[in-house]
Design a protein around this motif. Sequence first.
Motif, PDB file in Angstrom:
ATOM      1  N   GLY A 193       0.826  -1.276   0.139  1.00  0.00           N
ATOM      2  CA  GLY A 193      -0.024  -0.065   0.084  1.00  0.00           C
ATOM      3  C   GLY A 193       1.027   1.266   0.062  1.00  0.00           C
ATOM      4  N   LEU A 194       1.978   1.117   0.731  1.00  0.00           N
ATOM      5  CA  LEU A 194       2.932   2.741   0.752  1.00  0.00           C
ATOM      6  C   LEU A 194       3.654   2.899  -0.543  1.00  0.00           C
ATOM      7  CD1 LEU A 194       4.472   1.945   4.232  1.00  0.00           C
ATOM      8  CD2 LEU A 194       3.117   3.707   3.907  1.00  0.00           C
ATOM      9  N   GLN A 195       3.908   1.765  -1.447  1.00  0.00           N
ATOM     10  CA  GLN A 195       4.456   1.803  -2.793  1.00  0.00           C
ATOM     11  C   GLN A 195       3.441   2.469  -3.450  1.00  0.00           C
ATOM     12  OE1 GLN A 195       7.844  -0.039  -3.816  1.00  0.00           O
ATOM     13  NE2 GLN A 195       7.895   0.664  -1.479  1.00  0.00           N
ATOM     14  N   MET A 196       2.268   2.550  -3.308  1.00  0.00           N
ATOM     15  CA  MET A 196       1.153   2.971  -4.181  1.00  0.00           C
ATOM     16  C   MET A 196       0.708   4.642  -3.992  1.00  0.00           C
ATOM     17  SD  MET A 196      -1.328  -0.302  -4.602  1.00  0.00           S
ATOM     18  CE  MET A 196      -2.320   0.550  -5.540  1.00  0.00           C
ATOM     19  N   LEU A 197       1.437   5.156  -3.010  1.00  0.00           N
ATOM     20  CA  LEU A 197       1.027   6.327  -2.472  1.00  0.00           C
ATOM     21  C   LEU A 197       1.611   7.606  -3.427  1.00  0.00           C
ATOM     22  CD1 LEU A 197       1.346   6.297   1.474  1.00  0.00           C
ATOM     23  CD2 LEU A 197      -0.604   5.701   0.156  1.00  0.00           C
ATOM     24  N   PRO A 198       1.082   8.485  -3.590  1.00  0.00           N
ATOM     25  CA  PRO A 198       1.428   9.496  -4.816  1.00  0.00           C
ATOM     26  C   PRO A 198       2.482  10.357  -3.779  1.00  0.00           C
ATOM     27  CG  PRO A 198      -0.683  10.318  -3.824  1.00  0.00           C
ATOM     28  CD  PRO A 198      -0.455   8.638  -3.426  1.00  0.00           C
ATOM     29  N   SER A 199       3.587  10.676  -4.675  1.00  0.00           N
ATOM     30  CA  SER A 199       4.683  11.183  -3.942  1.00  0.00           C
ATOM     31  C   SER A 199       4.603  12.921  -4.082  1.00  0.00           C
ATOM     32  CB  SER A 199       6.079  11.004  -4.971  1.00  0.00           C
ATOM     33  OG  SER A 199       5.719  11.369  -6.159  1.00  0.00           O
ATOM     34  N   ASP A 200       3.386  13.340  -4.721  1.00  0.00           N
ATOM     35  CA  ASP A 200       3.415  14.827  -4.731  1.00  0.00           C
ATOM     36  C   ASP A 200       2.773  15.346  -3.205  1.00  0.00           C
ATOM     37  OD1 ASP A 200       1.119  13.594  -5.125  1.00  0.00           O
ATOM     38  OD2 ASP A 200       0.260  14.805  -6.623  1.00  0.00           O
ATOM     39  N   CYS A 201       1.958  14.592  -2.783  1.00  0.00           N
ATOM     40  CA  CYS A 201       1.471  14.927  -1.525  1.00  0.00           C
ATOM     41  C   CYS A 201       2.856  15.421  -0.414  1.00  0.00           C
ATOM     42  CB  CYS A 201       0.829  13.986  -0.478  1.00  0.00           C
ATOM     43  SG  CYS A 201      -0.695  13.604  -1.571  1.00  0.00           S
ATOM     44  N   TYR A 202       3.910  14.387  -0.415  1.00  0.00           N
ATOM     45  CA  TYR A 202       5.095  14.498   0.219  1.00  0.00           C
ATOM     46  C   TYR A 202       5.882  15.433  -0.091  1.00  0.00           C
ATOM     47  CZ  TYR A 202       3.569  10.017   2.046  1.00  0.00           C
ATOM     48  OH  TYR A 202       2.704   8.810   2.706  1.00  0.00           O
ATOM     49  N   GLU A 203       5.925  15.783  -1.083  1.00  0.00           N
ATOM     50  CA  GLU A 203       6.736  16.786  -1.842  1.00  0.00           C
ATOM     51  C   GLU A 203       6.068  18.216  -1.359  1.00  0.00           C
ATOM     52  OE1 GLU A 203       7.095  16.437  -6.021  1.00  0.00           O
ATOM     53  OE2 GLU A 203       8.293  14.804  -5.835  1.00  0.00           O
ATOM     54  N   PRO A 222      -4.027   8.166   6.789  1.00  0.00           N
ATOM     55  CA  PRO A 222      -5.070   8.059   5.677  1.00  0.00           C
ATOM     56  C   PRO A 222      -5.046   7.478   4.589  1.00  0.00           C
ATOM     57  CG  PRO A 222      -4.781  10.084   6.821  1.00  0.00           C
ATOM     58  CD  PRO A 222      -3.530   9.445   7.146  1.00  0.00           C
ATOM     59  N   LEU A 223      -4.074   7.766   3.843  1.00  0.00           N
ATOM     60  CA  LEU A 223      -3.965   7.051   2.708  1.00  0.00           C
ATOM     61  C   LEU A 223      -3.666   5.386   2.566  1.00  0.00           C
ATOM     62  CD1 LEU A 223      -1.732   9.938   0.651  1.00  0.00           C
ATOM     63  CD2 LEU A 223      -4.432   9.320   0.483  1.00  0.00           C
ATOM     64  N   VAL A 224      -2.925   4.998   3.409  1.00  0.00           N
ATOM     65  CA  VAL A 224      -2.633   3.727   3.531  1.00  0.00           C
ATOM     66  C   VAL A 224      -3.566   2.801   4.420  1.00  0.00           C
ATOM     67  CG1 VAL A 224      -1.159   3.424   5.574  1.00  0.00           C
ATOM     68  CG2 VAL A 224      -0.462   2.268   3.626  1.00  0.00           C
ATOM     69  N   TRP A 225      -4.614   3.571   5.174  1.00  0.00           N
ATOM     70  CA  TRP A 225      -5.598   3.037   5.890  1.00  0.00           C
ATOM     71  C   TRP A 225      -6.380   1.768   5.214  1.00  0.00           C
ATOM     72  CZ3 TRP A 225      -6.244   2.451  10.700  1.00  0.00           C
ATOM     73  CH2 TRP A 225      -7.279   1.915  11.275  1.00  0.00           C
ATOM     74  N   PRO A 226      -6.795   1.957   4.053  1.00  0.00           N
ATOM     75  CA  PRO A 226      -7.396   0.706   3.299  1.00  0.00           C
ATOM     76  C   PRO A 226      -6.505  -0.586   3.198  1.00  0.00           C
ATOM     77  CG  PRO A 226      -7.818   2.763   1.981  1.00  0.00           C
ATOM     78  CD  PRO A 226      -6.947   3.154   3.086  1.00  0.00           C
ATOM     79  N   ALA A 227      -5.162  -0.222   2.714  1.00  0.00           N
ATOM     80  CA  ALA A 227      -4.389  -1.462   2.776  1.00  0.00           C
ATOM     81  C   ALA A 227      -4.331  -2.126   4.339  1.00  0.00           C
ATOM     82  CB  ALA A 227      -2.776  -1.008   2.257  1.00  0.00           C
ATOM     83  N   VAL A 228      -4.077  -1.020   5.331  1.00  0.00           N
ATOM     84  CA  VAL A 228      -4.007  -1.670   6.804  1.00  0.00           C
ATOM     85  C   VAL A 228      -5.323  -2.368   7.050  1.00  0.00           C
ATOM     86  CG1 VAL A 228      -3.838  -1.087   9.096  1.00  0.00           C
ATOM     87  CG2 VAL A 228      -2.500   0.336   7.508  1.00  0.00           C
ATOM     88  N   MET A 229      -6.562  -2.047   6.668  1.00  0.00           N
ATOM     89  CA  MET A 229      -7.695  -2.791   7.169  1.00  0.00           C
ATOM     90  C   MET A 229      -7.723  -4.220   6.388  1.00  0.00           C
ATOM     91  SD  MET A 229      -8.862  -1.245   9.559  1.00  0.00           S
ATOM     92  CE  MET A 229     -10.505  -2.434   9.537  1.00  0.00           C
ATOM     93  N   VAL A 230      -7.273  -4.031   5.305  1.00  0.00           N
ATOM     94  CA  VAL A 230      -7.275  -5.234   4.406  1.00  0.00           C
ATOM     95  C   VAL A 230      -6.199  -6.376   4.870  1.00  0.00           C
ATOM     96  CG1 VAL A 230      -6.401  -6.756   2.116  1.00  0.00           C
ATOM     97  CG2 VAL A 230      -7.999  -4.323   2.120  1.00  0.00           C
ATOM     98  N   ALA A 231      -5.058  -6.020   5.451  1.00  0.00           N
ATOM     99  CA  ALA A 231      -4.089  -6.907   6.091  1.00  0.00           C
ATOM    100  C   ALA A 231      -4.866  -7.241   7.510  1.00  0.00           C
ATOM    101  CB  ALA A 231      -3.110  -5.984   6.348  1.00  0.00           C
TER     102      ALA A 231
END
Length: 304
Positions: A193-203, A222-231
């Motif tokens: 899930g972290l690998q799919m996060l957009p980089s522009d937000c962090y920039e 918040p962005l990685v929350w869906p992946a966390v819940m699936v896990a």
Amino acid sequence: MAKRSNLTRARLRAAWIFLAPMLIVLVLVAGWPLGRTIWFGFTDASLSNMSVYHFIGLDNYLVKSGGAYYGVLVDPVWWHAVWNTVRFSLISVSFETVLGLIVALVLNARFFGRAVVRAAILIPWAIPTIVSAKMWGWMLHDQFGIINDMLSHLGLISHPIAWTANPDTAMWAVIMVDVWKTTPFMALLILAGLQMLPSDCYEAARVDGVHPVKVFFRVTLPLVWPAVMVAVIFRMLDALRIFDLIYVLTSNSEGTMSMSVYARQQLVDFQDVGIGSAASTLLFLIIAALTIVFIFAGRVKVSD
């Protein structure tokens, strides 16, 4: 519009045609045994003679005879097994989620040898559960286990502890082994899930000088929350049906008995297929109910 509708119907037909073999195999491999298990829960079948049995309705679940109630639903051992399973699942999955998130964040950062560390972190998860349980059983042994030896040399304990035989420590020993083994699994799913996060937000956050801790809670989580819940849902499903780890480390001990161990005891040790099937059916219903609760509580969109 008509052409588009016809194209959609053609795609749906093609999808069902391709899915049909998998669905047929799934029904044969999973649906048929599940149906048989549910059916046997309404019979007095015995493992010694599976060809002769009678339909007895809900007697395996609850029946009143001679002024007293009998069945799985009034068996204190069953409810103790339910509590053990729920406690084990909540504690172990909570630790695994937190540790898995930390490991995933570390592995998502750029550093020398990251590929080697990513491969090495999966070793505990890759080891078969039976092998892990036997390995940790030796390590936790009260006489010649390395855990007691290390703690004794550090002065943390004055005498060896029977980790898996002591009622006060047995469940925590099982939880520790499970956390060690399955934290890499959680880290792997969260890392995806972290690998799919957009980089522009962090920039943008870096340009604005936002503190990294605030970035984590306001952006990353918040962005990685869906992946966390699936896990979490995947691990909760696995934890609720835990059998091999508990059975190898503590056998039929009531202090750590899970619902699966209880069902196995009724089926194999007591030869009572009816009671064992009823317990297995209740296990299935409990897992299904808790999964639905987690999906709604975690606001997970199944379609996504």
